[in-house]
Scaffold this motif. Structure first.
Motif, short mmCIF file in Angstrom:
data_model
loop_
_atom_site.label_atom_id
_atom_site.label_comp_id
_atom_site.label_asym_id
_atom_site.label_seq_id
_atom_site.Cartn_x
_atom_site.Cartn_y
_atom_site.Cartn_z
N ALA A 30 60.31 153.50 4.42
CA ALA A 30 58.90 153.12 4.55
C ALA A 30 58.54 152.66 5.95
N GLU A 31 59.50 152.67 6.86
CA GLU A 31 59.19 152.41 8.27
C GLU A 31 58.37 153.56 8.84
N PHE A 32 58.34 154.67 8.12
CA PHE A 32 57.56 155.85 8.50
C PHE A 32 57.84 156.29 9.93
N ASP A 33 59.13 156.39 10.26
CA ASP A 33 59.48 156.83 11.61
C ASP A 33 59.99 158.28 11.62
N ASP A 34 59.92 158.95 10.50
CA ASP A 34 60.38 160.34 10.41
C ASP A 34 59.24 161.24 9.97
N ASP A 35 58.18 161.25 10.72
CA ASP A 35 57.04 162.11 10.37
C ASP A 35 57.34 163.52 10.87
N SER A 36 58.36 164.11 10.25
CA SER A 36 58.86 165.39 10.72
C SER A 36 58.01 166.57 10.27
N ASN A 37 57.19 166.34 9.26
CA ASN A 37 56.42 167.43 8.66
C ASN A 37 57.33 168.57 8.22
N SER A 38 58.59 168.26 8.00
CA SER A 38 59.55 169.25 7.54
C SER A 38 60.32 168.65 6.37
N THR A 39 60.25 169.29 5.23
CA THR A 39 60.90 168.75 4.04
C THR A 39 61.38 169.90 3.17
N THR A 40 61.81 169.61 1.97
CA THR A 40 62.31 170.64 1.07
C THR A 40 61.18 171.53 0.56
N LYS A 41 61.56 172.67 0.04
CA LYS A 41 60.57 173.60 -0.53
C LYS A 41 59.78 172.93 -1.65
N GLU A 42 60.48 172.21 -2.54
CA GLU A 42 59.83 171.56 -3.67
C GLU A 42 58.85 170.48 -3.21
N LEU A 43 59.27 169.68 -2.23
CA LEU A 43 58.38 168.63 -1.74
C LEU A 43 57.22 169.21 -0.95
N THR A 44 57.46 170.31 -0.27
CA THR A 44 56.36 170.99 0.43
C THR A 44 55.33 171.46 -0.58
N THR A 45 55.78 172.03 -1.69
CA THR A 45 54.86 172.48 -2.74
C THR A 45 54.09 171.29 -3.31
N TRP A 46 54.77 170.16 -3.56
CA TRP A 46 54.12 168.95 -4.07
C TRP A 46 53.01 168.52 -3.12
N TYR A 47 53.33 168.43 -1.84
CA TYR A 47 52.37 168.03 -0.82
C TYR A 47 51.20 169.01 -0.73
N GLU A 48 51.49 170.28 -0.62
CA GLU A 48 50.43 171.28 -0.45
C GLU A 48 49.50 171.33 -1.66
N THR A 49 50.06 171.21 -2.85
CA THR A 49 49.23 171.22 -4.06
C THR A 49 48.31 170.01 -4.11
N LEU A 50 48.85 168.84 -3.83
CA LEU A 50 48.02 167.63 -3.83
C LEU A 50 46.98 167.68 -2.71
N TYR A 51 47.41 168.14 -1.53
CA TYR A 51 46.51 168.22 -0.38
C TYR A 51 45.31 169.12 -0.69
N THR A 52 45.56 170.21 -1.40
CA THR A 52 44.48 171.13 -1.77
C THR A 52 43.50 170.47 -2.74
N GLN A 53 44.02 169.69 -3.69
CA GLN A 53 43.18 169.04 -4.69
C GLN A 53 42.54 167.75 -4.19
N PHE A 54 43.25 167.04 -3.31
CA PHE A 54 42.80 165.73 -2.83
C PHE A 54 42.93 165.70 -1.31
N SER A 55 41.89 166.17 -0.63
CA SER A 55 41.91 166.25 0.83
C SER A 55 41.97 164.87 1.46
N PRO A 56 42.62 164.76 2.64
CA PRO A 56 42.66 163.48 3.34
C PRO A 56 41.24 163.00 3.64
N SER A 57 41.09 161.69 3.65
CA SER A 57 39.78 161.11 3.94
C SER A 57 39.97 159.86 4.80
#
Length: 116
Positions: A31-58
């Protein structure tokens, strides 16, 4: 930094999850959030992309935000149905699921088991 209530999907192969204390220690470090690599597993990428599509950043402190790391994705989404969507999607993708700031401290695994 207090992140409040948020959803975390994590990779079971990289994150300790057999014992809640081990998981919480890992999460405290992550939770120190020092690894903002924007690179993760295929499954986590799908989780992120699906949520991002439904709930855009604000904007704003209570707005929707995302953070992608190599072994987890963190999402703070203040929208109806977001928690259930995030939880179901994590389970379907074989990822672990954790809600930060929840009164009940537990990790949910894809097979339905709970680690407390």
């Amino acid at each position: 930094m207090s992140v409040g209530r948020a959803f975390v999907a994590f990779d079971l192969e990289q994150v300790p999850h057999d014992d809640i204390q081990d998981f919480l220690y890992w999460f405290d470090q992550a939770a120190e959030f020092d690894d903002d690599s924007n690179s993760t597993t295929k499954e986590l990428t799908t989780w992120y992309e699906t949520l991002y599509t439904q709930f855009s950043p604000s904007p704003g402190w209570d707005g929707t935000k995302y953070f992608v790391a190599k072994d987890f994705v963190w999402a703070r989404i203040n929208a109806p149905g977001a928690e259930q969507t995030a939880r179901s999607l994590a389970h379907d993708l074989g990822a672990g699921f954790y809600v930060t700031g929840d009164k009940k401290i537990q990790v949910e695994l894809p097979d339905g088991s709970i680690v407390e």
